[in-house]
Design a protein around this motif. Sequence first.
Motif, PDB file in Angstrom:
ATOM      1  N   ASP A  79     -36.501   2.064 -20.843  1.00 44.82           N
ATOM      2  CA  ASP A  79     -35.678   3.210 -20.407  1.00 44.82           C
ATOM      3  C   ASP A  79     -34.790   2.791 -19.224  1.00 44.82           C
ATOM      4  O   ASP A  79     -35.277   2.177 -18.269  1.00 44.82           O
ATOM      5  N   TRP A 126     -33.366   4.779 -17.101  1.00 49.10           N
ATOM      6  CA  TRP A 126     -33.683   5.613 -15.952  1.00 49.10           C
ATOM      7  C   TRP A 126     -35.129   5.513 -15.518  1.00 49.10           C
ATOM      8  O   TRP A 126     -35.849   6.491 -15.461  1.00 49.10           O
ATOM      9  N   ALA A 186     -29.900   8.082 -22.483  1.00 49.77           N
ATOM     10  CA  ALA A 186     -29.099   9.222 -22.935  1.00 49.77           C
ATOM     11  C   ALA A 186     -27.613   8.987 -22.638  1.00 49.77           C
ATOM     12  O   ALA A 186     -26.768   9.766 -23.044  1.00 49.77           O
ATOM     13  N   SER A 187     -27.290   7.896 -21.911  1.00 52.36           N
ATOM     14  CA  SER A 187     -25.880   7.657 -21.550  1.00 52.36           C
ATOM     15  C   SER A 187     -25.053   7.284 -22.771  1.00 52.36           C
ATOM     16  O   SER A 187     -25.551   6.633 -23.686  1.00 52.36           O
ATOM     17  N   VAL A 188     -23.793   7.716 -22.720  1.00 46.96           N
ATOM     18  CA  VAL A 188     -22.879   7.414 -23.819  1.00 46.96           C
ATOM     19  C   VAL A 188     -22.495   5.933 -23.752  1.00 46.96           C
ATOM     20  O   VAL A 188     -22.295   5.284 -24.769  1.00 46.96           O
ATOM     21  N   ASP A 189     -22.409   5.436 -22.513  1.00 42.00           N
ATOM     22  CA  ASP A 189     -21.954   4.045 -22.365  1.00 42.00           C
ATOM     23  C   ASP A 189     -23.129   3.065 -22.373  1.00 42.00           C
ATOM     24  O   ASP A 189     -23.085   2.014 -21.745  1.00 42.00           O
ATOM     25  N   GLU A 244     -29.675   5.172 -28.422  1.00 40.57           N
ATOM     26  CA  GLU A 244     -29.223   6.332 -27.652  1.00 40.57           C
ATOM     27  C   GLU A 244     -30.092   7.548 -27.941  1.00 40.57           C
ATOM     28  O   GLU A 244     -30.417   7.844 -29.084  1.00 40.57           O
ATOM     29  N   LYS A 245     -30.444   8.233 -26.893  1.00 38.88           N
ATOM     30  CA  LYS A 245     -31.198   9.491 -27.033  1.00 38.88           C
ATOM     31  C   LYS A 245     -30.211  10.609 -27.325  1.00 38.88           C
ATOM     32  O   LYS A 245     -29.127  10.607 -26.749  1.00 38.88           O
ATOM     33  N   PRO A 246     -30.510  11.631 -28.060  1.00 38.35           N
ATOM     34  CA  PRO A 246     -31.729  11.740 -28.864  1.00 38.35           C
ATOM     35  C   PRO A 246     -31.611  10.911 -30.164  1.00 38.35           C
ATOM     36  O   PRO A 246     -30.530  10.883 -30.739  1.00 38.35           O
ATOM     37  N   PHE A 247     -32.724  10.291 -30.516  1.00 34.30           N
ATOM     38  CA  PHE A 247     -32.663   9.458 -31.730  1.00 34.30           C
ATOM     39  C   PHE A 247     -33.509  10.082 -32.846  1.00 34.30           C
ATOM     40  O   PHE A 247     -34.360  10.922 -32.608  1.00 34.30           O
ATOM     41  N   GLU A 248     -33.169   9.686 -34.049  1.00 36.99           N
ATOM     42  CA  GLU A 248     -33.932  10.138 -35.212  1.00 36.99           C
ATOM     43  C   GLU A 248     -35.129   9.197 -35.373  1.00 36.99           C
ATOM     44  O   GLU A 248     -35.066   8.032 -34.963  1.00 36.99           O
ATOM     45  N   THR A 306     -35.110  14.655 -27.290  1.00 41.98           N
ATOM     46  CA  THR A 306     -35.535  13.527 -28.124  1.00 41.98           C
ATOM     47  C   THR A 306     -37.007  13.685 -28.519  1.00 41.98           C
ATOM     48  O   THR A 306     -37.380  13.499 -29.678  1.00 41.98           O
ATOM     49  N   GLN A 331     -39.999  15.675 -36.412  1.00 45.22           N
ATOM     50  CA  GLN A 331     -39.873  14.785 -37.561  1.00 45.22           C
ATOM     51  C   GLN A 331     -41.229  14.215 -37.984  1.00 45.22           C
ATOM     52  O   GLN A 331     -41.520  14.085 -39.171  1.00 45.22           O
TER      53      GLN A 331
END
Lengths: 121, 666
Positions: free
Chosen positions: A52, A54, A83-86, A101-105, B459, B466
């Motif tokens: 992580d 963070w 969770a950051s876009v970058d 990237e969060k949130p993930f499947e 998340t 899921q």
Amino acid sequence: MKKVLIIDDDAGIIDVITIILESDGYDVRSVDDDSKVFETIEEFEPDLILLDIWMPGMGGKEICKRIKNNDRYRNIKTIMVSASVDIEKVADDCGADGCLEKPFEMDGLLATVKGYIEETR
Amino acid sequence: MTKSLRSLYLTVINWINKVKFVISGERRNYVYSNIFPVLRNRRTDVFEQISAKVRDRGVIYAMGIGLVLLAFLAKIWLDPIFRQDETVFLLSFVAVVITSLSGGAKPGIFTTLLVAIGAIYMYFTTNTGKNFWEGAYLNQIRMFTFLFEGVFVSLLIGRLKESEERAVLKSKLLINSEKHLRNVLNSLYAFVGVMTINGILIECNNAMLDVAALDADDVLGKPLDKTYWWNFAPSSKKKLVKAIKKAALGNLVRYDAKMRIGKHKYIVVDLTIAPIRNDEGKIIYLIPSGVDVTQKMKVINDNKKLYSELDDEKRRLEHIVGNTPGVVWEVMGKPFRKNQELTYISDYIDIILGCKKEERINDKDFWLRIIHPEDRDRVIRESEIIYNSGEGGSSRYRWVTKKGKIIWVETRMVLIKDFRGTIVGTRGVTVDITDRISLEQRKDEFTSIASHELKTPLTTIKAFTQILEKKLEKTGDKELLGYIGKMNNYIGRLTKIIYDFLDFSKIQAGRLDLFREDCDMIDLTKEVVEDLQSTTETHKILLKADDTKAISFADRNRISQVLINLITNAIKYSPEADKIEVSARREGDEVIVWVKDYGVGIPKENQSKIFDRFYRVNQPKKIKIEGFGLGLYISWEIVQRHKGRIWFDSIEGEGSTFYFALPIKK
């Protein structure tokens, strides 16, 4: 059995990732305190680390840099989770192998981990 | 005869006047000058002089002959009563004296000879009957005595007369030259006068009198400082008296003097007082002269005032610029080149950098030296780009203060062009944006924290859902699976809201970063349509796309976001329709993508607000609106950031078509 280490301070995330990965046959261990990170790596010898960004204390980026600068741990696949876009840029900057990237499947997580574990063979 | 008499009269008058001159001394006499009319024409003057001379001479000789005849006739008349031979000589002598008095030596001698000839041949021969040479010896002596006396007296009187005439002529010339001088003085614009060495005004020209509408009598004979012109303020008088005293000592005095010309009316004269000396070098007069310089002084004073105001204004501006919290500067030549010249820099730079003016003034590299070493190359590069762009621009970088503190600055510059439009330099303002940068960093941090804090629990929930779903699929509990499906749906909505909110925060902070790459918009549209088709069962998404490529330099994820937004809106707002049409086509330099629905449309009165943030179309109750109303605002921002366009057509009750266009990469 491939070993995955989760470094995250959020208990929920640790739980959920552990359940998903264990259900897919991985040996999973987690650490939520940056002071125990290297101790755990030394002892557990993971094939892949989910890290992580963070993290309280020294933070995910710094931990990643140290892993990648250490000859003994350099080959451990390291995936930054954030969770950051970058996140891609951050991962590049600290020498991580990949990012999530969060949130993930659930499927996304499994595919990513599987992809990098297979590289190690 | 009258001429002679007049001449005699004038001679006498001349002498009288000379005496008057000596006694009264100082003032010339107008009347006296006017007796002799100034001859306007020199030719007439000469002609009249000659003819007058001839006329005078003839009359005088005739007078001489007449007087001699009278003398002889008188002798003849007196003979019977008083017979004395000397009588004729006595009478003739009177004739000689009168003639020479009237005509000078020559007519006198002429008369003397005439008397002698007459006496010899007419009187002595005819009257006594004896030859003159044979007559009384006494008569011969008388004769020669008479001749000698006559000639002598004639010469004497002639000489006296000559000198007298010369004096008269001289006086005439003097009077004429005085007249000319007076005319010249009176035609002068300047004020000219004559004073005694004690400062008493004895003469002045018309200009001096006219300026204050004075008469000669008002001022002449008065001390200059007591005349109307100066007798108004003790200080002016005092100054004048001092100047006169100085001039009387032989100095040329000059100063700007205030002079009264009427009630409460004053002028300034450039006053000169010059001493005049006689042949012995003694000062005999003082000549005050002056020129009205009021207008000139006014202009000088106005200019002084103007310059002073200009100076004040300059200082004020410098003060404002110097205290403006930003460095205002001007540089001629290309930035950071050797021949560049820093032509202006406001003093605020010293406040920002904590340096002294003299430390930077001779430092040619100052401008570059203050930039943080890591930023130098970039700043030079960016400055060159701005200079060559022809438009100006801005750049952010770090400066290092004298104490080593690092501050962030932003420079905005415009280009200076000459009259031909050639760029010759730059002008700009550099402001300290350290606080702003720090705020931006905090904002970034906030966005990241918010991102992390919102997405992490999401998340977990999503992943647990899921996991549950997978387990229930194995047991086949359809009721529970139905609940899980609903949970997933709501998690999806929550995710969308969180993403919109984060995007909105980034736009507000001006930090919506784009990760641009070459991407084929037609392919991208196809992918998005395929993905979305799998999520909807109510609508068929019909795609009309070219087979050709349309490459744009774009952020793939962000443009997908726009397209997803438009298509999901189209589905949302056409609940009764069963299709959505999408098109992606290259048109000229652009690729135009549009999404058409057959839904409720947008009421005309709302159409102008459609891209505003938090705006949601007020719809019939049957349509449930979800989200913040940020979707179109974010889409608009993303398209703008790509230098593209976004717009729509809509008819209420019939449906809407949303378009966006992006530039094709050249």
